[in-house]
Design a protein around this motif. Structure first.
Motif, mmCIF file in Angstrom:
data_model
loop_
_atom_site.group_PDB
_atom_site.id
_atom_site.type_symbol
_atom_site.label_atom_id
_atom_site.label_comp_id
_atom_site.label_asym_id
_atom_site.label_seq_id
_atom_site.Cartn_x
_atom_site.Cartn_y
_atom_site.Cartn_z
ATOM 1 N N GLY A 29 1.380 12.638 2.418
ATOM 2 C CA GLY A 29 0.379 12.547 3.486
ATOM 3 C C GLY A 29 -0.714 13.540 3.636
ATOM 4 O O GLY A 29 -0.528 14.264 3.059
ATOM 5 N N LEU A 30 -1.356 13.239 4.664
ATOM 6 C CA LEU A 30 -2.988 14.275 5.106
ATOM 7 C C LEU A 30 -2.689 15.542 5.361
ATOM 8 O O LEU A 30 -3.079 16.317 4.456
ATOM 9 C CB LEU A 30 -3.644 13.372 6.051
ATOM 10 N N GLY A 31 -1.518 15.694 6.022
ATOM 11 C CA GLY A 31 -1.332 17.296 6.627
ATOM 12 C C GLY A 31 -0.543 18.025 5.858
ATOM 13 O O GLY A 31 -0.698 19.498 6.148
ATOM 14 N N ARG A 32 -0.219 17.747 3.783
ATOM 15 C CA ARG A 32 0.164 18.430 3.292
ATOM 16 C C ARG A 32 -0.544 18.388 2.218
ATOM 17 O O ARG A 32 -0.942 19.083 1.200
ATOM 18 C CB ARG A 32 1.402 17.971 2.959
ATOM 19 N N SER A 33 -2.154 17.366 2.398
ATOM 20 C CA SER A 33 -2.794 17.826 0.814
ATOM 21 C C SER A 33 -3.503 18.375 0.494
ATOM 22 O O SER A 33 -4.535 18.912 1.131
ATOM 23 C CB SER A 33 -3.257 16.127 1.425
ATOM 24 N N PRO B 209 0.670 3.371 5.180
ATOM 25 C CA PRO B 209 -0.686 3.742 5.772
ATOM 26 C C PRO B 209 -0.887 5.480 5.610
ATOM 27 O O PRO B 209 -1.803 5.365 5.446
ATOM 28 C CB PRO B 209 -0.539 3.310 7.288
ATOM 29 N N ARG B 210 -0.032 6.192 5.985
ATOM 30 C CA ARG B 210 -0.208 7.562 6.275
ATOM 31 C C ARG B 210 -0.764 7.766 4.382
ATOM 32 O O ARG B 210 -0.894 9.352 4.900
ATOM 33 C CB ARG B 210 1.466 8.308 6.587
ATOM 34 N N GLN B 211 -0.301 7.375 3.262
ATOM 35 C CA GLN B 211 -0.525 7.697 2.056
ATOM 36 C C GLN B 211 -2.153 7.970 1.624
ATOM 37 O O GLN B 211 -2.241 8.104 1.121
ATOM 38 C CB GLN B 211 -0.319 7.460 1.342
ATOM 39 N N LEU B 212 -3.135 6.446 2.491
ATOM 40 C CA LEU B 212 -3.975 6.385 2.323
ATOM 41 C C LEU B 212 -5.272 6.333 3.648
ATOM 42 O O LEU B 212 -5.306 6.262 4.623
ATOM 43 C CB LEU B 212 -3.855 4.579 2.256
ATOM 44 N N VAL C 282 -7.987 1.904 9.691
ATOM 45 C CA VAL C 282 -8.933 1.332 8.163
ATOM 46 C C VAL C 282 -8.984 -0.596 8.858
ATOM 47 O O VAL C 282 -9.721 -0.860 9.370
ATOM 48 C CB VAL C 282 -9.106 1.717 7.439
ATOM 49 N N VAL C 283 -7.729 -0.528 9.012
ATOM 50 C CA VAL C 283 -7.527 -1.274 9.043
ATOM 51 C C VAL C 283 -8.150 -2.742 10.514
ATOM 52 O O VAL C 283 -8.271 -3.561 10.959
ATOM 53 C CB VAL C 283 -5.807 -2.413 8.538
ATOM 54 N N LYS C 284 -7.546 -1.684 11.731
ATOM 55 C CA LYS C 284 -7.353 -2.311 12.930
ATOM 56 C C LYS C 284 -8.536 -2.051 13.498
ATOM 57 O O LYS C 284 -9.563 -2.963 13.520
ATOM 58 C CB LYS C 284 -6.751 -1.688 13.042
ATOM 59 N N LEU C 285 -10.077 -1.311 12.718
ATOM 60 C CA LEU C 285 -11.314 -1.942 12.931
ATOM 61 C C LEU C 285 -12.805 -2.934 12.351
ATOM 62 O O LEU C 285 -12.768 -3.608 12.475
ATOM 63 C CB LEU C 285 -11.979 -0.325 11.725
ATOM 64 N N VAL C 286 -11.455 -3.052 10.711
ATOM 65 C CA VAL C 286 -11.598 -4.425 10.445
ATOM 66 C C VAL C 286 -11.636 -5.713 11.672
ATOM 67 O O VAL C 286 -12.215 -6.343 11.554
ATOM 68 C CB VAL C 286 -11.071 -4.729 9.190
ATOM 69 N N PRO D 251 -3.573 0.001 -4.436
ATOM 70 C CA PRO D 251 -2.605 -0.787 -3.808
ATOM 71 C C PRO D 251 -2.087 -0.119 -2.319
ATOM 72 O O PRO D 251 -1.376 -0.417 -2.172
ATOM 73 C CB PRO D 251 -1.736 -0.457 -5.141
ATOM 74 N N ALA D 252 -3.013 -1.070 -1.480
ATOM 75 C CA ALA D 252 -3.085 -0.533 -0.175
ATOM 76 C C ALA D 252 -1.248 -1.130 0.222
ATOM 77 O O ALA D 252 -0.773 -0.542 0.853
ATOM 78 C CB ALA D 252 -4.349 -0.804 1.218
#
Length: 181
Positions: free
Chosen positions: A143-147, A99-102, A172-176, A93-94
């Motif tokens: 977040g990605l850094g702790r994943s 945004p840092r979670q996905l 991702v959204v910005k590129l779209v 569920p974006a």
């Protein structure tokens, strides 16, 4: 004419593989691409061209970057329709997440579940991942850094033979958006 995003892997990180965005834009314009603009410093360029396909454009840009900057950089090129489809197919569920979670990892080819067979999903909860069309969606609540799951997914044996590059959901959204305008 088709609008594409070029996704460069591993540039401008920790002072290594420096690719100034102004130089990248000039290089791409020199290849005959139009409407070239970059997003952030981490390796996204949007451009329009009437020739080639994703693979041939990525190969051309890979060779040009190495020739100009003197080091290899993995490049993926994806068109607007693909980027939009990946965003729309997100299994998480974006809109409800930060945004840092996905994150989305884009791959150079399709990947099957067998590549990830040695990763125990239950051992990484509440982190999760799902496969898509030449993409992997990662939900990392801290977040990605702790994943720890991101570490497991990035192992060389998992990604052997592929180019893989990840982007957070904002990108991702910005590129779209950028490839659609």
């Amino acid at each position: 004419m088709t609008t594409y995003a070029a996704l460069l892997r591993g540039i401008n990180v920790g002072g290594k593989k420096k690719v100034p965005m102004a130089e990248l834009r000039g290089l791409m314009e020199g290849l005959g691409h139009e409407g070239v603009h970059t997003h952030l410093q981490s390796g996204q360029a949007v451009f329009t061209t009437g020739r080639g396909d994703e693979e041939s454009l990525a190969d051309e840009l890979t060779r040009a970057i190495e020739g100009h900057f003197g080091f290899p950089v993995d490049v993926l090129v994806r068109d607007h329709a693909y980027l939009e489809a990946v965003a729309a197919a997100c299994p998480f569920p974006a809109a409800e997440l930060e945004p840092r979670q996905l994150h989305v990892t884009y791959f150079s080819a399709s990947v099957g579940a067998e590549r990830f067979a040695d990763i125990d999903p239950a051992a990484h909860l509440p982190e999760e991942f799902r496969l898509g069309d030449r993409a992997l969606y990662l939900y990392a609540p801290d977040g990605l850094g702790r994943s720890k799951l991101a570490e497991a997914l990035a192992r060389p044996r998992v990604n052997r033979g592929l180019i893989a590059t990840s982007r957070n959901w904002n990108t991702v959204v910005k590129l779209v958006e950028l490839t659609g305008s």
